[in-house]
Scaffold this active site. Structure first.
Site, mmCIF file in Angstrom:
data_model
loop_
_atom_site.group_PDB
_atom_site.id
_atom_site.type_symbol
_atom_site.label_atom_id
_atom_site.label_comp_id
_atom_site.label_asym_id
_atom_site.label_seq_id
_atom_site.Cartn_x
_atom_site.Cartn_y
_atom_site.Cartn_z
ATOM 1 N N TRP A 140 0.899 -1.175 0.059
ATOM 2 C CA TRP A 140 -0.008 -0.115 -0.099
ATOM 3 C C TRP A 140 1.005 1.189 0.107
ATOM 4 O O TRP A 140 1.888 1.335 1.056
ATOM 5 C CB TRP A 140 -0.765 0.041 1.307
ATOM 6 C CG TRP A 140 -1.780 1.129 1.259
ATOM 7 C CD1 TRP A 140 -2.684 1.674 0.397
ATOM 8 C CD2 TRP A 140 -2.074 1.916 2.658
ATOM 9 N NE1 TRP A 140 -3.250 2.643 1.112
ATOM 10 C CE2 TRP A 140 -3.003 2.872 2.457
ATOM 11 C CE3 TRP A 140 -1.628 1.902 3.988
ATOM 12 C CZ2 TRP A 140 -3.396 3.648 3.423
ATOM 13 C CZ3 TRP A 140 -1.846 2.610 4.818
ATOM 14 C CH2 TRP A 140 -2.777 3.566 4.575
ATOM 15 N N ASP A 221 -0.549 -5.618 9.608
ATOM 16 C CA ASP A 221 -1.637 -4.433 9.124
ATOM 17 C C ASP A 221 -2.792 -5.292 8.791
ATOM 18 O O ASP A 221 -3.055 -5.953 7.956
ATOM 19 C CB ASP A 221 -0.920 -3.660 7.969
ATOM 20 C CG ASP A 221 -1.960 -2.626 7.522
ATOM 21 O OD1 ASP A 221 -3.195 -2.357 8.016
ATOM 22 O OD2 ASP A 221 -1.872 -1.787 6.563
ATOM 23 N N ALA A 223 -6.408 -4.397 8.043
ATOM 24 C CA ALA A 223 -7.223 -3.302 7.891
ATOM 25 C C ALA A 223 -8.660 -3.689 7.024
ATOM 26 O O ALA A 223 -9.607 -3.051 6.938
ATOM 27 C CB ALA A 223 -6.738 -2.363 6.619
ATOM 28 N N LYS A 256 -13.005 -0.149 7.196
ATOM 29 C CA LYS A 256 -13.833 -1.021 6.010
ATOM 30 C C LYS A 256 -14.772 -2.097 6.511
ATOM 31 O O LYS A 256 -15.865 -2.050 5.881
ATOM 32 C CB LYS A 256 -12.622 -1.849 5.396
ATOM 33 C CG LYS A 256 -11.226 -1.156 5.245
ATOM 34 C CD LYS A 256 -11.238 -0.001 4.355
ATOM 35 C CE LYS A 256 -10.026 0.963 5.029
ATOM 36 N NZ LYS A 256 -8.935 0.952 4.070
HETATM 37 N N1 PMP Z 1 -3.549 -0.370 5.616
HETATM 38 C C1 PMP Z 1 -3.925 -0.761 4.262
HETATM 39 C C2 PMP Z 1 -3.376 -1.910 3.573
HETATM 40 C C3 PMP Z 1 -5.038 0.138 3.719
HETATM 41 O O1 PMP Z 1 -5.361 -0.309 2.547
HETATM 42 C C4 PMP Z 1 -5.651 0.940 4.409
HETATM 43 C C5 PMP Z 1 -6.517 1.899 3.962
HETATM 44 N N2 PMP Z 1 -6.878 2.158 2.610
HETATM 45 C C6 PMP Z 1 -5.205 1.274 5.718
HETATM 46 C C7 PMP Z 1 -4.253 0.633 6.496
HETATM 47 C C8 PMP Z 1 -5.557 2.568 6.586
HETATM 48 O O2 PMP Z 1 -6.846 2.552 6.945
HETATM 49 P P1 PMP Z 1 -7.627 3.676 7.713
HETATM 50 O O3 PMP Z 1 -8.695 4.416 6.592
HETATM 51 O O4 PMP Z 1 -8.498 3.096 8.754
HETATM 52 O O5 PMP Z 1 -6.670 4.564 8.172
#
Ligand code: PMP
Length: 402
Positions: A140, A221, A223, A256
């Site tokens: 990401w 991570d 998410a 999410k």
């Molecule tokens: N980690 C990954 C892999 C993500 O794709 C995202 C959001 N796109 C996040 C963390 C962060 O999520 P948040 O919107 O809760 O900050």
């Protein structure tokens, strides 16, 4: 006469700044929005879309908000750890009932997954400014900035090859041999972003064993829990590495799986070597949070807390999450069935996959078909609808690189 306080030749404070490039994904969203073609396909944006193409508020979330409006009596400060009941309710979802009872694991509420990742990186830097984080590529795009802003060195290792559509597991394990005890390994708990390619349970076991033997620290991570193969299945890898490692971090997001993106709802869990060590970690997390956001925003955590504490709302949320997960799986199955070269998509998880497309091909799809995806070939599976999935598949297979 008063002395001049500025030196004429010196630029003023903000004139020293260089302009930053616009975020490529935000630019893509704007381009897609401006396209007047009614049959355009926006698979760039990273949010869940339902069959009608919207990102509605979940029923359980709406119901919880109504309850909050009626019953919340104060907006007084909660403290740097945020909503501790929220953290206690998230614990078993991430670690399972047994893992949730581990007193070596402490947690705090954070502003989303991003806040958790940043807080974790700051904690690492505070504990040992020489510690490095090994990160599989591609990843990401915000991982690098979040880690490096905290002053932690990031070491890139191979993870996935878009062309051959496979995880470079042996290559990754070989590269991880460079890690020294106390270094960290960033792992996507599930629904890898941007590739959709998750480690198998056997691979997780191998990683867990490697990390434990070498004294490394996993930084997971998480998410997208629940959007790959369900809440329990999506946590298996995380639980394996956290249990095996002496110390670990998990950056968790509810943005999410509860669809509360803009409410910024997440948590950071840290496993220390002992209960006393965990208490020291907790104190340090509070101090670091105090210097960044002082206290996390409350509303998202209050919603999640209200849902998880109410059996009926909890059951409804579970049903809605299952629906989202099933829709993603069904679109993945449709794409896979369309052409052998897209078969890999059904073996992957979550909202994203990457297509082996050149940058030119991505631009051509944009211009001639109104298909908007990231230049890397990453697309949001759930940005498609039952009506346009075949048209999308037909257009992209024409342009595949391999
Ligand atoms: N980690 C990954 C892999 C993500 O794709 C995202 C959001 N796109 C996040 C963390 C962060 O999520 P948040 O919107 O809760 O900050």
């Amino acid at each position: 006469m008063a002395e001049a306080l500025t030196v004429a030749d010196e630029p003023m404070l903000f004139d020293r700044l260089e302009s930053e490039p616009t975020d490529a994904l935000l630019q893509l969203i704007a381009l897609a929005k401006a396209d007047p073609r009614p049959d355009k396909i926006d698979v760039g944006v990273g949010v869940y879309r339902d069959a009608a193409g919207g990102t509605p508020i979940l029923r359980a979330v709406k119901a919880a908000e109504r309850i909050l409006v009626e019953t919340q009596e104060t907006k007084a400060y909660l403290g740097s750890a945020g909503d501790t009941r929220f953290v206690d309710l998230i614990r078993p979802i991430v670690f399972g009932e047994k893992g949730a009872r581990d007193e070596r694991i402490v947690g705090v509420q954070t502003p989303g997954g991003c806040g958790a990742l940043r807080l974790g990186a700051d904690l690492i830097d505070k504990a040992n400014s020489d510690a490095r984080i090994f990160v599989g590529q591609p990843t990401w795009p915000n991982h690098g900035p979040l880690i490096e802003c905290a002053g932690v060195e990031m070491v890139k290792v191979p993870y996935y090859d878009t062309r051959s559509r496979r995880i470079l597991f042996d290559e990754m394990m070989e590269a991880l041999k460079e890690a020294r005890p106390g270094d960290l390994v960033l792992l996507h708990g599930c629904c890898h972003n941007p590739t959709g390619a998750d480690l198998s349970l056997d691979q997780w076991r191998e990683v867990a064993d490697f990390i434990a033997r070498r004294g490394l620290v996993p930084y997971v991570d998480l998410a997208y829990q629940g959007l790959g193969n369900g809440l329990e299945a999506d946590a298996q890898g995380t639980r394996l590495v956290v249990e095996a490692a002496e110390q670990a971090l998990v950056a968790q997001s509810c943005d999410k799986n509860f669809g509360v993106y803009r409410e910024r709802t997440g948590s950071l869990f840290v496993k220390a070597s002992s209960k006393a060590g965990a208490e020291t970690v907790f104190g340090n997390l509070l101090q670091l949070a105090r210097t960044m956001w002082s206290m996390p925003p409350d509303h998202g955590a209050a919603i999640v807390h209200t849902i998880l504490d109410d059996p009926e709302l909890r059951a409804d949320w579970n049903a809605e999450l299952k629906e989202m997960c099933a829709r993603i799986r069904s679109l993945r199955a449709r794409l896979s069935a369309y052409d052998e070269r897209l078969a890999f998509i059904d073996r992957q998880n979550g909202m994203f996959s990457m297509l082996p497309l050149s940058r030119d091909a991505v631009l051509e799809l944009r211009e001639s078909h109104g298909i908007y995806m990231a230049d890397s070939g990453r697309f949001n599976v759930v940005g498609l609808s039952d009506e346009n999935v075949d048209r999308f598949a037909a257009a992209v297979v024409e342009k595949l690189d391999g």
